[in-house]
Design a protein around this motif. Structure first.
Motif, short mmCIF file in Angstrom:
data_model
loop_
_atom_site.label_atom_id
_atom_site.label_comp_id
_atom_site.label_asym_id
_atom_site.label_seq_id
_atom_site.Cartn_x
_atom_site.Cartn_y
_atom_site.Cartn_z
N SER A 1 0.96 -1.26 -0.17
CA SER A 1 0.15 0.03 0.14
C SER A 1 0.87 1.09 -0.09
CB SER A 1 -0.97 0.09 1.23
OG SER A 1 -0.26 -0.05 2.55
N LEU A 2 2.16 1.03 0.25
CA LEU A 2 3.00 2.09 0.01
C LEU A 2 3.15 2.81 -1.27
CD1 LEU A 2 4.89 3.94 1.99
CD2 LEU A 2 6.86 2.35 1.23
N PRO A 3 3.04 4.25 -1.46
CA PRO A 3 3.25 4.78 -2.67
C PRO A 3 4.65 4.71 -3.00
CG PRO A 3 1.53 5.79 -1.49
CD PRO A 3 2.22 5.01 -0.72
N ARG A 4 5.10 4.55 -4.28
CA ARG A 4 6.25 4.33 -4.72
C ARG A 4 7.12 5.85 -5.04
NH1 ARG A 4 5.40 0.30 -2.59
NH2 ARG A 4 5.92 -1.78 -3.17
N LEU A 5 6.43 6.82 -5.28
CA LEU A 5 6.69 8.23 -5.29
C LEU A 5 6.17 9.29 -4.42
CD1 LEU A 5 6.11 8.26 -9.27
CD2 LEU A 5 8.31 7.77 -8.21
N PHE A 6 7.05 10.00 -4.03
CA PHE A 6 6.82 11.08 -2.94
C PHE A 6 7.13 12.40 -3.51
CE2 PHE A 6 6.02 7.54 -0.37
CZ PHE A 6 5.21 7.78 0.78
N LEU A 7 6.41 13.31 -3.22
CA LEU A 7 6.69 14.93 -3.32
C LEU A 7 6.36 15.42 -2.01
CD1 LEU A 7 7.61 17.30 -4.60
CD2 LEU A 7 5.40 17.70 -5.64
N PHE A 8 7.17 14.77 -0.94
CA PHE A 8 7.34 15.18 0.40
C PHE A 8 6.05 14.36 0.94
CE2 PHE A 8 9.26 19.43 -0.66
CZ PHE A 8 10.49 19.14 0.26
N TYR A 9 5.01 14.50 0.30
CA TYR A 9 4.09 13.55 0.67
C TYR A 9 3.70 12.49 -0.35
CZ TYR A 9 3.05 16.69 4.46
OH TYR A 9 3.30 17.42 5.68
N PRO A 10 3.10 11.43 -0.15
CA PRO A 10 3.17 10.59 -1.23
C PRO A 10 2.09 10.96 -2.22
CG PRO A 10 1.58 9.88 0.60
CD PRO A 10 2.36 10.90 1.32
N LEU A 11 2.55 10.40 -3.61
CA LEU A 11 1.68 10.92 -4.90
C LEU A 11 0.74 9.64 -4.92
CD1 LEU A 11 4.66 11.94 -7.19
CD2 LEU A 11 2.96 13.39 -5.79
N ILE A 12 -0.63 10.05 -4.46
CA ILE A 12 -1.48 8.78 -4.72
C ILE A 12 -1.69 8.29 -6.07
CG2 ILE A 12 -4.27 8.24 -4.11
CD1 ILE A 12 -2.49 9.42 -1.86
N GLY A 13 -1.61 6.68 -5.86
CA GLY A 13 -1.96 6.12 -7.20
C GLY A 13 -0.52 5.38 -7.79
N THR A 14 0.48 5.79 -6.87
CA THR A 14 2.01 5.10 -7.39
C THR A 14 2.41 4.03 -6.63
OG1 THR A 14 2.98 6.42 -5.86
CG2 THR A 14 2.65 7.48 -7.93
N GLU A 15 1.14 3.57 -6.00
CA GLU A 15 1.60 2.40 -5.17
C GLU A 15 2.15 0.95 -6.06
OE1 GLU A 15 -1.17 3.77 -5.09
OE2 GLU A 15 -1.71 4.52 -2.93
N HIS A 16 1.66 0.88 -7.20
CA HIS A 16 2.04 -0.27 -8.05
C HIS A 16 2.92 0.59 -9.28
CE1 HIS A 16 -0.88 -2.64 -5.79
NE2 HIS A 16 -1.76 -1.43 -6.22
N PHE A 17 3.80 1.44 -8.93
CA PHE A 17 4.66 2.01 -10.10
C PHE A 17 5.51 1.08 -10.66
CE2 PHE A 17 7.96 4.74 -11.53
CZ PHE A 17 7.32 5.83 -12.43
#
Length: 878
Positions: free
Chosen positions: A122-138
């Protein structure tokens, strides 16, 4: 939610409201994901030191970041405490990027820097300080943060690639950051992957390339290519012995392991591991199968059931494998529709453990294991086609193989190996023993048939002790008929026997007779035996039984006489059956004594039986011997009268003819006493030997008397020579003596020279001298001569009565050094005839070699030597 930056500043409270249920749900989901996401957010945001979260249930969670950032040669580390529990987060960073490494570095051991782990799904793989929603399966197992990312408006991803020219600047910036992040990860893996446990957890490459956005798919395909091209060269794959790169490794197709249970998977892994050293460790095989499927590149080697089957076929024998592994593998192959592999490849073991194609194998039906060793020798095709029972797997079909099928192949081998003239020595090793065992099969104990009884005797003949097979009959026609095997065995045995010589037959008569008698008890066996020459005649020669006759009490002397008189192509005993088989063959013709004596008397007296011509009759002596046995005092007189009726009838006429003639007159002209003595001699059982011994004795007497005459004449001759040629003052006398030396020369009554005279009458008889003569020669080496007279070379008719020495001078030789040749015999003679010791006895003599005699001097030479010796040694005497 509240947060603190500096303790001296006043607290700030932010409150958010939701304009719809979806946003509200997202907020609730976000609150629930804080435990996963917030520690990473605190890593990315330096200003976040402590965060307290109170959820809707009133539960409080406190997050505190350690102000100290640890740095080593591999990565950076910060500790985050969550309600007092310490979490270490490792990461790489540049001025533009922070990359979370899913590595647990606590504790490190064995030179390793940490153990890779899976980041929460469930952890997003991209962050801009905060998670970028929807990148959990990047698409990878890393988290990338950059303050320079250009997110999409809803903060659910990045501008990466599109047809929208307005977003090109953001897309290029994001693409550049992604490339920088990839390079940073690649560099780290290239330098430190070998020091990380569970490296496969860092090998995830699963970028979304099948979305509805074609341009975005294009970008991710290129990114995936970049990642796979790099990762396939790095030592991610742990094998049983080492780590290798994916491009060096071999992986299993998903179809092989899909939905296989644990025991089956274990069997597959164990079998594959025998063939391929470069496969992942068994526990990693399914993981790598999925990873490689996700990578989806062409230059990675993947194997399926067909590849595994090829390797199994190459091994060729089941002994290389654990049988249970193979069974589980084969069941899985069948379950997944790969049954055709068993028809195209040699995968199934026969009962000998050899791999065969399914079409080459049969299923045994009512075929006991005890029959298989026979087949191994006689026709291995039988054993080769029997599938190992444990591999009669559901889903595979095999032709049934029963007892008649077995028999057909056995019979085919018999036809191939055994012809009419085949001997056991021509058969392959152990073939005969196996044939005997096959031919002795019985349906139950104590039920041996006639042929089997014969076979047991044959078995003993060959020295075998073979365990008999009991094979109960089964209903129907699928039973073994062993008659062909029995008949074939009989032929081989009979061929062997027909080659035996008379010595073997003499030693094995009883054994052979027992076999023949047993065989003749059964019509079918007898029919075979009749066709071979294995029946002993009275000479112990093996003949055809139809060529032999029964001996009806024929006396031995009749058989002997028939062979001497009739002189047919064969001795009569060659035609007569040996007594051990005389009652064997009912159709055998017979020969009676009168049959033979009739042939004999026909030779004596012609076909009429009355032709009597005894004067020059070739069988005269035989006729006389028969007549002698007619005398009443002879034990067999009546038998002789009965067996030789023509001789008995003609006896008087025969005797009259025998009495007529010069020889008869000579005998009859002697006085009565001489005639009686001659008759007595004539009746001696060894008359010929008696006459010969008498003749030999008379001849020896003549030779001895002749030799005495030679000695006397030689002595007289030498005396005349000495008298004429010696000096007047030497008075020599020559004496011929009966005992001791033959000739002794005396001077003034003193013996001064010895001469031994020996005559030779036969080429095969050498010159010999006695013990005393040998010792005398040794004692007088300078005055002893041997005179040898070789009468075998004398051609005159008066060899026993020569008138003068000159007649035999040409065959005389004198040897004067005999005394120097016999020294080695002196001790032997000296130690002979000792009553109280083991010693030589008898009248043994010294043999004079013919070559030595031949080198002797003639009479004139000897005379000169003798005169010289006497004058030199005795010339002073007056």
């Amino acid at each position: 939610m509240s947060h603190f930056t500096y303790e001296s500043l006043p607290k700030t409270v932010f409150k958010f409201g939701f304009n719809n249920d979806l946003n509200k749900k997202r907020a609730i989901d976000a609150i629930e994901s804080l435990n996963t996401i917030l520690p990473y957010v605190m890593i990315f945001n330096d200003r976040l030191k402590k965060v307290t979260v109170v959820d809707s249930h009133g539960h409080t969670t406190v997050y505190i970041k350690n102000e100290h950032e640890a740095t080593n040669e591999y990565f950076h580390t910060r500790e985050i405490q969550v309600n007092g529990e310490v979490r270490k987060i490792n990461y790489l960073k540049t001025d533009r990027l922070i990359i979370i490494l899913p590595i647990d570095s606590n504790p490190a051991n064995n030179g390793l820097i940490g153990r890779a782990a899976l980041l929460p799904a469930s952890l997003p793989r991209l962050f801009l300080f905060y998670p970028l929603i929807g990148t959990e399966h990047f698409g990878f197992n890393f988290v990338i943060h950059s303050k320079n990312f250009q997110p999409t408006e809803p903060r659910d991803g990045l501008h990466l690639n599109s047809e929208n020219e307005k977003n090109k600047t953001e897309e290029l910036a994001n693409q550049k950051l992604m490339q920088e992040a990839s390079d940073l990860i690649f560099e780290f893996l290239e330098n430190h992957l070998s020091k990380i446990e569970n490296p496969h957890l860092l090998a995830e490459i699963n970028f979304p390339v099948s979305s509805d956005d074609a341009e975005l798919n294009k970008y991710f395909k290129e990114l995936k290519k970049t990642w796979t091209n790099k990762l396939k060269t790095l030592p991610f794959v742990e094998t049983k012995t080492t780590r290798i790169s994916a491009q060096e490794a071999i992986f299993l197709n998903e179809s092989v392991i899909h939905e296989a249970d644990s025991p089956t998977l274990s069997s597959i892994y164990n079998i594959v591991g025998k063939f391929y050293e470069s496969t992942p460790k068994s526990e990693l095989i399914p993981i790598w199968t999925k990873l490689i499927d996700d990578w989806n590149i062409l230059d990675i080697k993947k194997i399926g059931f067909a590849d595994i089957a090829d390797q199994i076929q190459t091994e060729g024998k089941i002994e290389v494998f654990d049988k249970n592994w193979l069974i589980l593998l084969y069941k899985e192959m069948i379950r997944k529709g790969e049954g055709e592999l068993f028809a195209n490849r040699s995968l199934l073991p026969n009962i000998k453990g050899q791999f065969k194609k399914s079409g080459e194998l049969s299923k045994s039906v009512d075929l006991p294991d005890s029959l298989i060793p026979i087949a191994d020798i006689i026709n291995p095709k039988i054993s080769n086609r029997q599938i190992e029972r444990d591999f009669l797997l559901e889903g595979l079909e095999f032709e049934p193989f029963g007892r008649r099928d077995y028999m057909v192949l056995i019979n085919a081998s018999l036809d191939e190996h055994i012809k009419d003239n085949t001997r056991s020595a021509n058969l392959p090793e152990n073939y005969l023993a196996s044939l005997i065992q096959y031919a002795s099969i019985i349906p139950k104990e104590d039920s041996a048939s006639g042929p089997v009884k014969v076979i047991k005797l044959i078995e003993a003949h060959y020295g075998f002790n073979i365990e008999q097979i009991i094979l109960p009959s089964i209903p129907g026609e699928d039973n073994i008929d062993i008659r062909k095997g029995q008949n074939t065995l009989f032929k081989v045995f009979l061929n062997d026997i027909s080659d035996k010589d008379t010595e073997w037959t003499k030693e094995n008569l009883t054994q052979l007779a027992n076999i023949l008698k047993e065989a003749f008890n059964y019509a079918d066996v007898k029919k075979i035996f009749l066709g071979f020459d294995v029946y002993p005649n009275q000479l112990c020669e093996l003949k055809s039984i139809t060529s032999l006759y029964k001996d009806i009490n024929i006396p031995k002397f009749v058989k002997d006489l028939h062979d001497k008189i009739v002189k047919g192509n064969l001795p009569v005993r060659a035609r007569l059956a040996h007594e051990v088989i005389e009652n064997l063959y009912e159709e055998m013709k017979s020969i009676k004594p009168l049959d033979l004596t009739s042939d004999i008397e026909e030779r004596f007296f012609g076909e009429s039986g009355n032709e009597i011509h005894m004067e020059s009759h070739p069988y005269r002596s035989f006729i006389i011997d028969i007549i002698k046995n007619f005398k009443p005092e002879q034990d067999d007189s009546e038998l002789y009268e009965k067996l030789f009726p023509a001789t008995s009838r003609n006896k008087s006429a025969i005797m009259v003819q025998l009495a007529d003639g010069t020889d008869s007159f000579t005998i009859l002209s002697q006085d009565e006493a001489v005639i009686k003595r001659l008759a007595g001699i004539a009746g001696h059982p060894n008359l010929e030997e008696l006459i010969k011994l008498g003749e030999d004795a008379l001849l020896r007497k003549q030779q001895e008397e002749a030799e005495m005459q030679y000695k006397k004449k030689i002595g007289n001759h030498l005396e005349d020579v000495l008298l004429k040629r010696l000096a007047q003052n030497i008075n020599a006398k020559v004496v011929s003596e009966q005992d001791g030396q033959d000739i002794i020369i005396y001077i003034e009554e003193k013996p001064v020279y010895y001469i031994e005279v020996k005559s030779k009458w036969l080429e095969t008889t050498p010159i010999r001298i006695s013990r005393n003569q040998t010792l005398k020669a040794h004692e007088n080496p300078n005055c002893f001569a041997l005179c040898s007279i070789d009468m075998t070379k004398y051609t005159g008719a008066d060899k026993y009565a020569v008138e003068s020495i000159e007649q035999v001078v040409e065959v005389m030789k004198f040897n004067t050094d005999l005394g120097t040749k016999v020294g080695h015999l002196v001790d032997i003679y000296a130690n002979a005839h000792q009553i109280d010791k083991f010693s030589l006895d008898g009248d043994y003599r010294t043999l004079i070699p013919a070559s030595y005699v031949k080198e002797g001097m003639d009479l004139n030479q000897f005379e000169s030597e003798l005169l010289k010796y006497i004058e030199c040694n005795y010339g002073k005497h007056k």
